[in-house]
Design a protein around this motif. Sequence first.
Motif, PDB file in Angstrom:
ATOM      1  N   LYS A 114      13.314  43.270 -47.022  1.00  0.00           N
ATOM      2  CA  LYS A 114      11.886  43.000 -46.903  1.00  0.00           C
ATOM      3  C   LYS A 114      11.536  42.226 -45.637  1.00  0.00           C
ATOM      4  O   LYS A 114      10.364  41.941 -45.375  1.00  0.00           O
ATOM      5  CB  LYS A 114      11.404  42.215 -48.115  1.00  0.00           C
ATOM      6  CG  LYS A 114      11.540  42.982 -49.426  1.00  0.00           C
ATOM      7  CD  LYS A 114      11.076  42.135 -50.602  1.00  0.00           C
ATOM      8  CE  LYS A 114      11.266  42.903 -51.926  1.00  0.00           C
ATOM      9  NZ  LYS A 114      10.849  42.082 -53.090  1.00  0.00           N
ATOM     10  N   ASP A 164      14.103  46.773 -52.045  1.00  0.00           N
ATOM     11  CA  ASP A 164      14.872  45.955 -52.988  1.00  0.00           C
ATOM     12  C   ASP A 164      16.370  46.012 -52.721  1.00  0.00           C
ATOM     13  O   ASP A 164      17.145  45.347 -53.409  1.00  0.00           O
ATOM     14  CB  ASP A 164      14.586  46.414 -54.428  1.00  0.00           C
ATOM     15  CG  ASP A 164      13.124  46.226 -54.810  1.00  0.00           C
ATOM     16  OD1 ASP A 164      12.543  45.210 -54.371  1.00  0.00           O
ATOM     17  OD2 ASP A 164      12.576  47.088 -55.519  1.00  0.00           O
ATOM     18  N   SER A 165      16.785  46.816 -51.750  1.00  0.00           N
ATOM     19  CA  SER A 165      18.215  46.948 -51.458  1.00  0.00           C
ATOM     20  C   SER A 165      18.748  45.650 -50.858  1.00  0.00           C
ATOM     21  O   SER A 165      18.127  45.056 -49.969  1.00  0.00           O
ATOM     22  CB  SER A 165      18.469  48.110 -50.500  1.00  0.00           C
ATOM     23  OG  SER A 165      18.014  49.339 -51.047  1.00  0.00           O
ATOM     24  N   THR A 166      19.904  45.229 -51.315  1.00  0.00           N
ATOM     25  CA  THR A 166      20.556  44.026 -50.769  1.00  0.00           C
ATOM     26  C   THR A 166      21.942  44.323 -50.220  1.00  0.00           C
ATOM     27  O   THR A 166      22.506  43.515 -49.493  1.00  0.00           O
ATOM     28  CB  THR A 166      20.667  42.941 -51.856  1.00  0.00           C
ATOM     29  OG1 THR A 166      21.427  43.453 -52.951  1.00  0.00           O
ATOM     30  CG2 THR A 166      19.288  42.511 -52.340  1.00  0.00           C
TER      31      THR A 166
END
Length: 796
Positions: free
Chosen positions: A227, A327-329
Amino acid sequence: MQFSEYWLRSFVDPQLDSESLGHLLTMAGLEVEEAAPAAPKFSGVVVARIVEAEKHPNADKLKVCKVDVGAGELLQIVCGAPNAAVGLTVPCATVGALLPGNFSIEAAKLRGVESSGMLCSGRELGFSDDHSGLLVLPVDAKVGADLRDYLGLDDTLYTIKLTPNRADCLSLAGVAREVAAITGNPLSLPAVEPVTPVSDVRRGVLLEAPDACPRYCGRVLRGVNAKAATPEWMKQRLARSGVRSISALVDVTNYVMLELGQPLHVFDDAKLSGPIHVRYPHAGEELLLLNGQTIMPDADVLVIADDSKPLALAGIMGGEESGVTLDSTEIFLESAFFAPVAIAGRARRYGFGSDASHRFERGVDFELPRLAMERATRLILDICGGEAGPVEEALDEAHLPTRPAVVLRPARVRRLLGVQLSDAQMKALLERVHLGVQEQGDCLLVSPPSFRFDISIEEDLVEELARLHGYDNIPAVPPQGSLMMLEQSESKRSTWDVCHLLAARGYQEVVNFSFVDEAWERDFCANPDPIRLANPIASQMGVMRTSLIPGLALVLATNRKRQQARVRVFEIGRCFERKADGEPVQGFHQPVRVAALAAGGALPEQWGAADRGVDFYDIKGDLEALFAPGVLTFERLSDPALHPGRAASVLFNGRHVGVIGEVHPIWVQTYELGSAPIVFEIELDALLAAQLPVSTEISRMPAVARDLALVVSQEVSAARVLEALREVAAPIVREIALFDVYHGKGIDPDKKSLAFRMLMQDTQRTLEDAEVEAAIAALVQHAEGTLGARLRGSGE
């Protein structure tokens, strides 16, 4: 490809203005199609900060703002933007400013409140479509700074058109290399240092199709913040390259592709299972792409997959289900080399294209994937944070492209270019574009770098030297040489002569495509198995023509739709037929033919002649005039394109050379041709071989004319009788012409009377009655013996 001049100058900065730089790129082979300003002209706009913002006393949707423009005192400006708020840094057009559209800013009263300027949106300044509110600038922007300088709006956006062989210039680094090589200015590309892994997380890679993908690099990054905002400088460079900002992770991959030329892709590592497989698809596998299209990859389309499913079309587009989101980390970064033959045409097969496929199908530097991986990793860590794992690289060196050295002969270069470049100058020029050069006797041994797919033969190097030396610097030397006057036959025609003859008889030349609609071949030529094109440019141009007549019929139909009643056209072109011993292509015969079509009036509308439609004999006369003084004969013919009772085979010296007739009524109706046109089609070689008229002495002696009426069977054609008479005509018989055909009273119903006029003359003496009668008797006797004819009026 579009890019920013400012971005290019950060790599190499020649002392040239924008126009000169564009000309230099074009002359280097990187044709500049357009050079457009990054923003329209405006002046008097500065960086400002809103210090106060209060509701307008007389309007609900307006605010009265106190604005700091760095002038020492605050300006009062009435603003209607919904996002106007205290502390916001925005553009401000001061009094006297001139905005795009020649809009001048003046002090004014808005609903009774003084306003000294205007706070601006991107749309009002002409470089953005956003009109939802004020253009928000970074907080650290210096108040009072000229907006054009702060945002770099005096930039130029170049759009270059590259030939397919110069894929190395599909990046800013590639273009900068060329500019540095030609100008001699230093090249300063971004320094790329390997990122030290701080995590031991890795994902294996299996190359199951090394011929299509001999090198694949992958790296896992954990703890990234998807983000995070993309830096303004990166968003600006992407925007000025025609690429829309999506998210920080995607923007980084696009940025590195534009900067270095290596396409990259980011997977959500949490959605992957097992190692990465670079393979061809399994039967029945489906893939949902990022563009929303679901496809079932063909057997020759390379895919990227994990243990359970395909993830992406290799080198073309990623899959939706494995793509990163905000939302990917944990991500898996891909950087690979895909062979051009494994990518070419695959995207078009599914009806789309991508920046990645555009580059891979032309050729990407096979030594670049690891460098691009490190560059992208550093940018992601700087922007999104996280931890990088080690680079997992799968490599099959046996299938990597090779760059064999090319032998260059300096003497040949000088001869071809006409420029006396020394060996040392050639070596220096080639080394400027990172070509390795070694001396080998009288030759130079040149080794291309990994990113130059276009250098494989000596001619490539000659072109490179011409380009680097500068086309403008090559003198225009008129060619010199001894010319020999070639003998030109005065007894044979040329194709040019045929065109002139037809044009003189009122025909206009047309040029049609050699590939036509399959329906034409089926209808006009009764050809169920035409020669089909492997890759037609359109569905209605899928087969090669075997006749010129259908193309002329289409020309007529087009003219009919445009209310052109009288049409006379011709074409000289090649046809294509299957033939085992055909030349120049084995298995295919390619004769050149001449065809003509006439429809409408026999003459243009006029007061001096009554209207009459063109008929078979008008066109027959035109055809005979082409072969004159040669004599044509005609025989009844059945042809699928022509009217069954109004068609004939054309014979010249006893050999079939073409057809003539009226177009079949079925095709007249099917193709909306109006009245039936008359056409002929003949072999060009036969027409060129026809002898031209030759001069003869004009006799001063009187001519003798005799009429001869012969009664023959209905089945015997007039042409056959003429041919028989000419076979035995005495030398004194100069001309035999048919002037009457009679059926009726006095003639048996199954017979006809043909009347011929004989013209007899000698150049040296007056003919005697006895020899005239002997010549006529010989003609009658021959006709009676060979054709069963009888002299009319002689009785049974």
